[in-house]
Design a protein around this motif. Structure first.
Motif, PDB file in Angstrom:
ATOM      1  N   ASP A   1     -58.227  89.199 -36.266  1.00 32.79           N
ATOM      2  CA  ASP A   1     -58.620  89.137 -34.850  1.00 32.79           C
ATOM      3  C   ASP A   1     -57.567  88.403 -34.022  1.00 32.79           C
ATOM      4  O   ASP A   1     -57.245  88.814 -32.905  1.00 32.79           O
ATOM      5  CB  ASP A   1     -59.976  88.443 -34.698  1.00 32.79           C
ATOM      6  N   VAL A   2     -57.043  87.281 -34.558  1.00 33.59           N
ATOM      7  CA  VAL A   2     -56.000  86.541 -33.818  1.00 33.59           C
ATOM      8  C   VAL A   2     -54.782  87.444 -33.610  1.00 33.59           C
ATOM      9  O   VAL A   2     -54.242  87.551 -32.503  1.00 33.59           O
ATOM     10  CB  VAL A   2     -55.598  85.254 -34.571  1.00 33.59           C
ATOM     11  N   ALA A   3     -54.357  88.138 -34.667  1.00 34.29           N
ATOM     12  CA  ALA A   3     -53.147  88.966 -34.601  1.00 34.29           C
ATOM     13  C   ALA A   3     -53.311  90.154 -33.656  1.00 34.29           C
ATOM     14  O   ALA A   3     -52.320  90.670 -33.124  1.00 34.29           O
ATOM     15  CB  ALA A   3     -52.785  89.459 -35.999  1.00 34.29           C
ATOM     16  N   SER A   4     -54.541  90.559 -33.421  1.00 38.74           N
ATOM     17  CA  SER A   4     -54.784  91.715 -32.538  1.00 38.74           C
ATOM     18  C   SER A   4     -54.415  91.427 -31.087  1.00 38.74           C
ATOM     19  O   SER A   4     -54.318  92.360 -30.278  1.00 38.74           O
ATOM     20  CB  SER A   4     -56.254  92.138 -32.619  1.00 38.74           C
ATOM     21  N   SER A   5     -54.208  90.154 -30.754  1.00 44.29           N
ATOM     22  CA  SER A   5     -53.837  89.799 -29.373  1.00 44.29           C
ATOM     23  C   SER A   5     -52.365  90.068 -29.086  1.00 44.29           C
ATOM     24  O   SER A   5     -51.922  89.891 -27.952  1.00 44.29           O
ATOM     25  CB  SER A   5     -54.125  88.313 -29.121  1.00 44.29           C
ATOM     26  N   PHE A   6     -51.594  90.437 -30.104  1.00 42.87           N
ATOM     27  CA  PHE A   6     -50.155  90.637 -29.938  1.00 42.87           C
ATOM     28  C   PHE A   6     -49.827  92.129 -29.879  1.00 42.87           C
ATOM     29  O   PHE A   6     -50.667  92.973 -30.198  1.00 42.87           O
ATOM     30  CB  PHE A   6     -49.401  89.975 -31.100  1.00 42.87           C
ATOM     31  N   TYR A   7     -48.598  92.431 -29.478  1.00 44.87           N
ATOM     32  CA  TYR A   7     -48.156  93.826 -29.414  1.00 44.87           C
ATOM     33  C   TYR A   7     -47.526  94.209 -30.750  1.00 44.87           C
ATOM     34  O   TYR A   7     -46.547  93.608 -31.189  1.00 44.87           O
ATOM     35  CB  TYR A   7     -47.151  94.033 -28.281  1.00 44.87           C
ATOM     36  N   TRP A   8     -48.109  95.207 -31.406  1.00 43.09           N
ATOM     37  CA  TRP A   8     -47.586  95.746 -32.666  1.00 43.09           C
ATOM     38  C   TRP A   8     -47.223  97.197 -32.438  1.00 43.09           C
ATOM     39  O   TRP A   8     -47.983  97.944 -31.835  1.00 43.09           O
ATOM     40  CB  TRP A   8     -48.634  95.667 -33.780  1.00 43.09           C
TER      41      TRP A   8
ATOM     42  N   MET B   1     -51.868  85.643 -18.470  1.00 40.59           N
ATOM     43  CA  MET B   1     -52.518  86.354 -19.568  1.00 40.59           C
ATOM     44  C   MET B   1     -53.624  85.488 -20.150  1.00 40.59           C
ATOM     45  O   MET B   1     -53.602  84.264 -20.020  1.00 40.59           O
ATOM     46  CB  MET B   1     -51.495  86.745 -20.643  1.00 40.59           C
ATOM     47  N   SER B   2     -54.604  86.108 -20.767  1.00 40.62           N
ATOM     48  CA  SER B   2     -55.686  85.344 -21.402  1.00 40.62           C
ATOM     49  C   SER B   2     -55.444  85.316 -22.909  1.00 40.62           C
ATOM     50  O   SER B   2     -54.692  86.124 -23.447  1.00 40.62           O
ATOM     51  CB  SER B   2     -57.042  85.992 -21.110  1.00 40.62           C
ATOM     52  N   TYR B   3     -56.091  84.361 -23.560  1.00 41.37           N
ATOM     53  CA  TYR B   3     -55.902  84.187 -25.006  1.00 41.37           C
ATOM     54  C   TYR B   3     -57.267  84.273 -25.676  1.00 41.37           C
ATOM     55  O   TYR B   3     -58.021  83.294 -25.696  1.00 41.37           O
ATOM     56  CB  TYR B   3     -55.256  82.831 -25.290  1.00 41.37           C
ATOM     57  N   PRO B   4     -57.608  85.435 -26.234  1.00 42.33           N
ATOM     58  CA  PRO B   4     -58.936  85.606 -26.844  1.00 42.33           C
ATOM     59  C   PRO B   4     -59.190  84.620 -27.983  1.00 42.33           C
ATOM     60  O   PRO B   4     -60.343  84.345 -28.310  1.00 42.33           O
ATOM     61  CB  PRO B   4     -58.899  87.047 -27.373  1.00 42.33           C
ATOM     62  N   PHE B   5     -58.104  84.086 -28.597  1.00 42.42           N
ATOM     63  CA  PHE B   5     -58.278  83.179 -29.741  1.00 42.42           C
ATOM     64  C   PHE B   5     -58.307  81.705 -29.323  1.00 42.42           C
ATOM     65  O   PHE B   5     -58.308  80.824 -30.178  1.00 42.42           O
ATOM     66  CB  PHE B   5     -57.161  83.407 -30.769  1.00 42.42           C
ATOM     67  N   GLN B   6     -58.351  81.424 -28.013  1.00 39.67           N
ATOM     68  CA  GLN B   6     -58.358  80.015 -27.575  1.00 39.67           C
ATOM     69  C   GLN B   6     -59.742  79.401 -27.758  1.00 39.67           C
ATOM     70  O   GLN B   6     -60.750  79.970 -27.350  1.00 39.67           O
ATOM     71  CB  GLN B   6     -57.920  79.906 -26.110  1.00 39.67           C
ATOM     72  N   ILE B   7     -59.757  78.220 -28.393  1.00 45.38           N
ATOM     73  CA  ILE B   7     -61.002  77.494 -28.692  1.00 45.38           C
ATOM     74  C   ILE B   7     -61.250  76.503 -27.560  1.00 45.38           C
ATOM     75  O   ILE B   7     -60.391  75.690 -27.237  1.00 45.38           O
ATOM     76  CB  ILE B   7     -60.856  76.754 -30.043  1.00 45.38           C
ATOM     77  N   LYS B   8     -62.438  76.565 -26.944  1.00 41.28           N
ATOM     78  CA  LYS B   8     -62.674  75.789 -25.723  1.00 41.28           C
ATOM     79  C   LYS B   8     -63.682  74.648 -25.878  1.00 41.28           C
ATOM     80  O   LYS B   8     -63.858  73.863 -24.960  1.00 41.28           O
ATOM     81  CB  LYS B   8     -63.175  76.728 -24.618  1.00 41.28           C
ATOM     82  N   SER B   9     -64.351  74.566 -27.015  1.00 37.93           N
ATOM     83  CA  SER B   9     -65.346  73.499 -27.179  1.00 37.93           C
ATOM     84  C   SER B   9     -65.415  73.113 -28.653  1.00 37.93           C
ATOM     85  O   SER B   9     -64.945  73.858 -29.521  1.00 37.93           O
ATOM     86  CB  SER B   9     -66.723  73.973 -26.709  1.00 37.93           C
ATOM     87  N   PHE B  10     -66.044  71.970 -28.915  1.00 37.39           N
ATOM     88  CA  PHE B  10     -66.171  71.524 -30.303  1.00 37.39           C
ATOM     89  C   PHE B  10     -67.052  72.483 -31.105  1.00 37.39           C
ATOM     90  O   PHE B  10     -66.780  72.755 -32.276  1.00 37.39           O
ATOM     91  CB  PHE B  10     -66.728  70.103 -30.368  1.00 37.39           C
ATOM     92  N   ASP B  11     -68.078  73.042 -30.454  1.00 37.89           N
ATOM     93  CA  ASP B  11     -68.919  74.035 -31.142  1.00 37.89           C
ATOM     94  C   ASP B  11     -68.095  75.257 -31.536  1.00 37.89           C
ATOM     95  O   ASP B  11     -68.234  75.788 -32.643  1.00 37.89           O
ATOM     96  CB  ASP B  11     -70.082  74.479 -30.238  1.00 37.89           C
ATOM     97  N   GLU B  12     -67.208  75.693 -30.625  1.00 32.06           N
ATOM     98  CA  GLU B  12     -66.341  76.835 -30.932  1.00 32.06           C
ATOM     99  C   GLU B  12     -65.377  76.482 -32.066  1.00 32.06           C
ATOM    100  O   GLU B  12     -65.078  77.321 -32.921  1.00 32.06           O
ATOM    101  CB  GLU B  12     -65.553  77.261 -29.687  1.00 32.06           C
ATOM    102  N   TYR B  13     -64.899  75.242 -32.064  1.00 36.57           N
ATOM    103  CA  TYR B  13     -64.001  74.803 -33.146  1.00 36.57           C
ATOM    104  C   TYR B  13     -64.722  74.906 -34.493  1.00 36.57           C
ATOM    105  O   TYR B  13     -64.182  75.451 -35.467  1.00 36.57           O
ATOM    106  CB  TYR B  13     -63.528  73.361 -32.919  1.00 36.57           C
ATOM    107  N   GLN B  14     -65.942  74.390 -34.545  1.00 37.49           N
ATOM    108  CA  GLN B  14     -66.688  74.403 -35.810  1.00 37.49           C
ATOM    109  C   GLN B  14     -66.970  75.836 -36.277  1.00 37.49           C
ATOM    110  O   GLN B  14     -66.837  76.147 -37.466  1.00 37.49           O
ATOM    111  CB  GLN B  14     -67.998  73.631 -35.653  1.00 37.49           C
ATOM    112  N   ALA B  15     -67.327  76.706 -35.327  1.00 40.96           N
ATOM    113  CA  ALA B  15     -67.614  78.110 -35.677  1.00 40.96           C
ATOM    114  C   ALA B  15     -66.340  78.803 -36.161  1.00 40.96           C
ATOM    115  O   ALA B  15     -66.355  79.553 -37.153  1.00 40.96           O
ATOM    116  CB  ALA B  15     -68.197  78.842 -34.475  1.00 40.96           C
ATOM    117  N   ALA B  16     -65.221  78.549 -35.459  1.00 39.17           N
ATOM    118  CA  ALA B  16     -63.945  79.169 -35.842  1.00 39.17           C
ATOM    119  C   ALA B  16     -63.503  78.662 -37.205  1.00 39.17           C
ATOM    120  O   ALA B  16     -63.020  79.438 -38.044  1.00 39.17           O
ATOM    121  CB  ALA B  16     -62.879  78.873 -34.789  1.00 39.17           C
ATOM    122  N   TYR B  17     -63.691  77.364 -37.450  1.00 40.25           N
ATOM    123  CA  TYR B  17     -63.264  76.811 -38.729  1.00 40.25           C
ATOM    124  C   TYR B  17     -64.071  77.428 -39.873  1.00 40.25           C
ATOM    125  O   TYR B  17     -63.504  77.841 -40.898  1.00 40.25           O
ATOM    126  CB  TYR B  17     -63.387  75.287 -38.760  1.00 40.25           C
ATOM    127  N   LYS B  18     -65.382  77.526 -39.661  1.00 38.94           N
ATOM    128  CA  LYS B  18     -66.244  78.108 -40.707  1.00 38.94           C
ATOM    129  C   LYS B  18     -65.836  79.557 -40.982  1.00 38.94           C
ATOM    130  O   LYS B  18     -65.700  79.975 -42.139  1.00 38.94           O
ATOM    131  CB  LYS B  18     -67.712  78.038 -40.269  1.00 38.94           C
TER     132      LYS B  18
END
Length: 638
Positions: free
Chosen positions: A30-37, A1-18
Motif C-alpha cells: 500500500d505504501v509503495a502504491s503512492s509512487f510512480y511505477w 501532493m497528499s501522502y496516503p501513508f502519513q500517520i496523523k495520530s497515536f491511534d493511527e500509529y498503533q493500527a499501522a504498527y500492528k
C-alpha cells in the motif's frame, strides 16, 4: 501532493504498527502504491537472513528520478525544489524550482552520456555542498549509473581505496570547495588519488573556487564546457532509464571494524519507498514546508533527507554550503530566519558546539517559523536536548531523536513529530514496519521492560542494504552472522516499560565521532604508518562536543624528541591517510599495550582508562604483562 501513508495520530500509529507486523506485504504494498511505477511489482517481498537475500517489489520497473522530478512538473513545476545558501552570506543564494532542477538534471545526464557513462557504471562524486552535487547524483540515477558520493573531507588515499573497490571509471568533482574560512582543493586531492587509479577514464570538473588546477588532456573536462556542448545540441531530452526495483542505486562507503571501508549498496525501489515514507512520517511533512537538513550529502543523512526523500515527497529542501560557526555562531539561526525554515534537522555535535556560544547569537534571529526539530547521527544527551527545546524550539516544536545507520537507508526508531511522545535522550518507538529486539551475548532474546542488550531487527524493511559491493560475504558476517535470522545493528540499547528504546552506542570496534562512523582499525592502520610508531590501539571516550572522541595509545620508538611535535606529526599522518575528521583527540605514548597471551589487545581495559574509570578496569590476570596497565593508568591524559 497528499501522502496516503502519513500517520496523523497515536491511534493511527498503533493500527499501522500492528498491520505492518501482521501483514507486512500488504502494508508495504500500500505504501509503495503512492509512487510512480512503470510496471507494478509481481511480488512485494522475498527474503532470508541466512544467505542473506532480500528482495523487495520484485518485477517492479521504475526510475527514482521520475518520482523525484517528472511527476511533480505538472502540478508543482514552479515550486522551489532546492534552496541553496552559499558559504559566504554576502553571496547570492539560488532557488531551483522543480522544472529548473529537472532541466538541469536532464542536461547533466546528457553530459554524462556524452562522456561514456551508461547504466551500471560507477561514478564517484567528490564535491562541496553546491546544487550541482544534487544534480550530479540525480543525473546518475536517471541514467541508471551507480553513484558513490565521497565526503569532501576525505584524503587522497581514502578516495583511492574507494575508487579501487568500486572500480569507478568516472569522477565528478570541482576545482575546490568553500567551507567556513577555508578553501578545500578538491581537484588536487583527486589528482593525488588518481596516481593509483589509472583505470579512471573521465574527470568532470565544476568551477566553484577558481583555484588553479591541473587539467589532463583526454581525461579531464570542465563541467561548464560540457554543458555548453549539450546546449549546442539543442538541450535534447534524456528519458529516464527503466530500472528493476532491485537494481543498485548507489554505493556509500562506511567504516567497518577492519581497516578497509565497506561499500553499502542500496537499491532503487525499496530505498525510494522507505526513505520517503520515513521522511513524511517522522517530520510530519506538509506540502509547502521548508526542510533544512544540515548534513553533508557525502553522508547517508544527506542522500536520504536532503536529496531523495524530500524530492520524492515534492518538498522544498535547503542545502547549506558552509559551517554553523562561520562567519559567526548565529549562522544556522539566521538561515532559519531568512528562509522561514519549518523543519530543522541537525546533529547533537552541532547543537553542543553552538551551546558553547551562549544565547546571544540565537536572540538575533526570528525562529518563529520552526515547527519541527530533529537530531541525527548519535544519541542526543539530555542537556543538549533541553537547550534545543528551550532556546530553538521555544518549547513548542517537537524534537524527533532519530536513530538509523548508513545500512538502514532511513530512520528506523524515532518519535513521529507531534504524533508519538518524545522522551529526552531516547529514540523512543520504532516506525511501523520495523521490528526491533534486544539480544544477549548468548543469542537469546531479552524480553520485557527495563532491560538492555544488543539491538537487532528481526524482519526486513524496504530501505535496508542489499549487499556490500563486491563482497557479499562481508555483509553476511557483519550484519547477519552474529544472531540467527536477525539483522545485528552493532549498537546496544535499553528498552523501558513503554517500549521506548534508548541507544547506548556501538558494541563493536567502530567509533561515532560527531555522528560519523570511523573504524578503530582504520585509524590504527593510519597511525601505524607513521615512521616512529611500533603499534597502536584506538578507543572512544566521552567528548562534550563530538559525543565520542578518539583516544590513541601509541607504542613509539624510544627516541621521542619533542612529544608535542610527535603527537602533531601522528595526527597529521592520520589526516593525510583518512582525513581530518579521524585525527585522534588524545595520543598517549606507552611502552606496551595490554594483551592476552594469544596477542589480542584488550581494548575493554583501554576504554575504561580513557573514560577515567581507573579503579574499574576489570580482571587483568589473563594479560601477558599485567604491570603495563598500571603504567598506562599513571600516564593517562586528562
Amino acid at each position: 501532493m497528499s501522502y496516503p501513508f502519513q500517520i496523523k495520530s497515536f491511534d493511527e500509529y498503533q493500527a499501522a504498527y500492528k498491520r505492518s507486523v501482521d501483514d507486512p506485504e500488504g502494508f508495504w504494498g500500500d505504501v509503495a502504491s503512492s509512487f510512480y511505477w512503470r510496471k507494478k511489482w509481481d511480488k512485494v517481498l522475498e527474503w532470508n537472513f541466512k544467505e542473506p537475500n532480500i528482495k523487495w517489489f520484485q518485477g517492479g520497473r521504475l526510475n527514482i528520478t521520475e518520482n523525484c522530478l517528472d511527476r511533480h512538473l505538472e502540478t508543482s513545476g514552479n515550486k522551489p525544489a532546492i534552496i541553496w545558501e552559499p558559504n559566504d552570506p554576502e553571496d547570492r543564494h539560488r532557488v531551483l524550482t522543480y522544472r529548473e532542477l529537472y532541466n538541469k538534471v536532464v542536461q547533466f545526464a546528457n553530459v554524462l552520456k556524452n562522456n561514456g557513462v551508461k547504466k551500471g557504471d560507477r561514478v564517484c562524486i567528490y564535491m562541496g555542498m553546491v546544487p550541482e552535487l544534487a544534480i550530479a547524483v540525480l543525473a546518475c540515477a536517471r541514467l541508471g549509473a551507480i553513484h558513490s558520493v565521497i565526503f569532501g573531507g576525505f584524503s587522497a588515499q581514502s578516495i583511492a581505496d574507494r575508487l579501487q573497490d568500486a572500480q569507478a571509471e568516472y569522477i565528478v568533482t570541482s576545482d575546490g570547495a568553500f567551507r567556513g574560512n577555508k578553501d578545500v582543493p578538491l581537484k588536487s586531492v583527486i589528482d593525488d588519488a588518481l596516481v593509483q587509479c589509472h583505470f579512471v577514464k573521465r574527470v568532470i570538473v565544476l568551477t566553484r573556487t577558481r583555484t588553479p588546477v591541473s587539467m589532463i588532456k583526454g581525461r579531464d573536462v570542465w563541467w561548464e564546457d560540457e554543458v555548453k556542448f549539450v546546449e549546442t545540441m539543442g538541450n535534447p531530452d534524456c528519458p529516464a532509464e527503466e530500472m528493476d526495483a532491485e537494481d543498485p542505486l548507489f554505493i556509500l562507503y562506511t567504516s567497518g571494524s577492519t581497516g578497509k571501508p565497506k561499500g553499502v549498496v542500496h537499491t532503487v525501489g525499496g530505498y525510494m519507498v522507505y526513505t520517503t515514507y520515513s521522511f513524511v512520517n517522522v517530520f510530519q511533512y506538509n506540502p509547502g514546508d521548508i526542510h533544512f537538513c544540515t548534513a553533508d550529502i557525502g553522508w547517508i543523512t544527506g542522500h536520504s533527507y536532503i536529496v531523495y526523500a524530500p524530492l520524492c515527497a515534492g518538498a522544498t529542501s535547503l542545502i547549506f554550503e558552509g559551517i554553523p560557526t562561520w562567519p559567526d555562531a548565529g549562522r544556522f539561526w539566521k538561515i532559519v530566519d531568512k528562509y522561514r525554515v519549518n523543519i530543522l534537522y541537525t546533529a547533537p555535535t552541532a547543537i553542543r558546539s553552538l551551546m558553547g556560544f551562549g544565547l546571544g547569537p540565537v536572540q538575533q534571529a526570528d525562529l518563529s517559523s520552526l515547527k519541527v526539530l530533529g537530531s541525527v547521527g548519535e544519541p542526543i544527551n539530555e542537556e543538549a536536548w533541553h537547550w534545543f527545546d528551550d532556546n530553538i524550539g521555544k518549547n513548542r516544536c517537537p524534537i524527533v531523536d532519530t536513530w538509523w545507520q548508513t545500512e538502514n537507508g532511513g530512520i528506523l526508531i524515532s518519535n513521529l513529530a507531534g504524533v508519538t511522545k518524545a522522551k529526552p535522550g531516547w529514540a523512543t518507538l520504532p516506525l511501523p514496519g520495523i521490528q526491533p529486539v534486544l539480544m544477549d551475548e548468548n543469542g537469546k532474546e531479552i524480553e520485557g521492560p527495563n532491560v538492555g542488550g544488543n539491538l537487532c531487527v528481526k524482519f526486513p524493511w524496504p530501505g535496508m542494504l542489499r549487499t556490500t559491493y563486491g563482497d557479499h560475504e562481508r555483509m553476511r558476517t557483519n550484519y547477519f552472522a552474529t544472531y540467527d535470522d536477525m539483522y545485528f545493528t552493532g549498537d546496544g540499547s535499553y528498552r523501558d516499560e513503554d517500549g521506548n528504546y534508548r541507544i547506548t552506542g556501538r558494541v563493536d570496534d567502530v567509533l561515532n565521532v560527531s555522528g560519523h562512523r570511523i573504524g578503530t582499525a582504520e585509524v590504527e592502520n593510519a597511525i601505524n604508518m607513521h615512521a616512529g610508531v611500533v603499534e597502536s590501539a584506538v578507543v572512544g571516550y566521552p567528548h562534550e562536543v563530538k559525543g565520542q572522541g578518539i583516544y590513541a595509545y601509541v607504542v613509539y620508538t624510544s627516541a621521542h624528541g619533542d612529544e608535542s611535535l610527535t603527537r602533531k606529526d601522528i595526527a597529521q599522518t592520520v589526516a593525510r591517510i583518512i582525513g581530518p575528521i579521524a585525527k585522534p583527540d588524545k595520543i598517549q605514548f606507552v611502552s606496551g599495550l595490554p594483551k592476552t597471551r594469544s596477542g589480542k589487545i584488550m581494548r575493554r581495559i583501554l576504554r575504561k582508562i580513557a573514560e577515567g574509570e581507573l579503579d574499574n578496569v576489570g580482571d587483568i590476570s589473563t594479560l601477558l604483562d599485567p604491570q603495563v596497565v598500571d603504567e598506562i593508568k599513571r600516564g593517562r591524559l586528562a
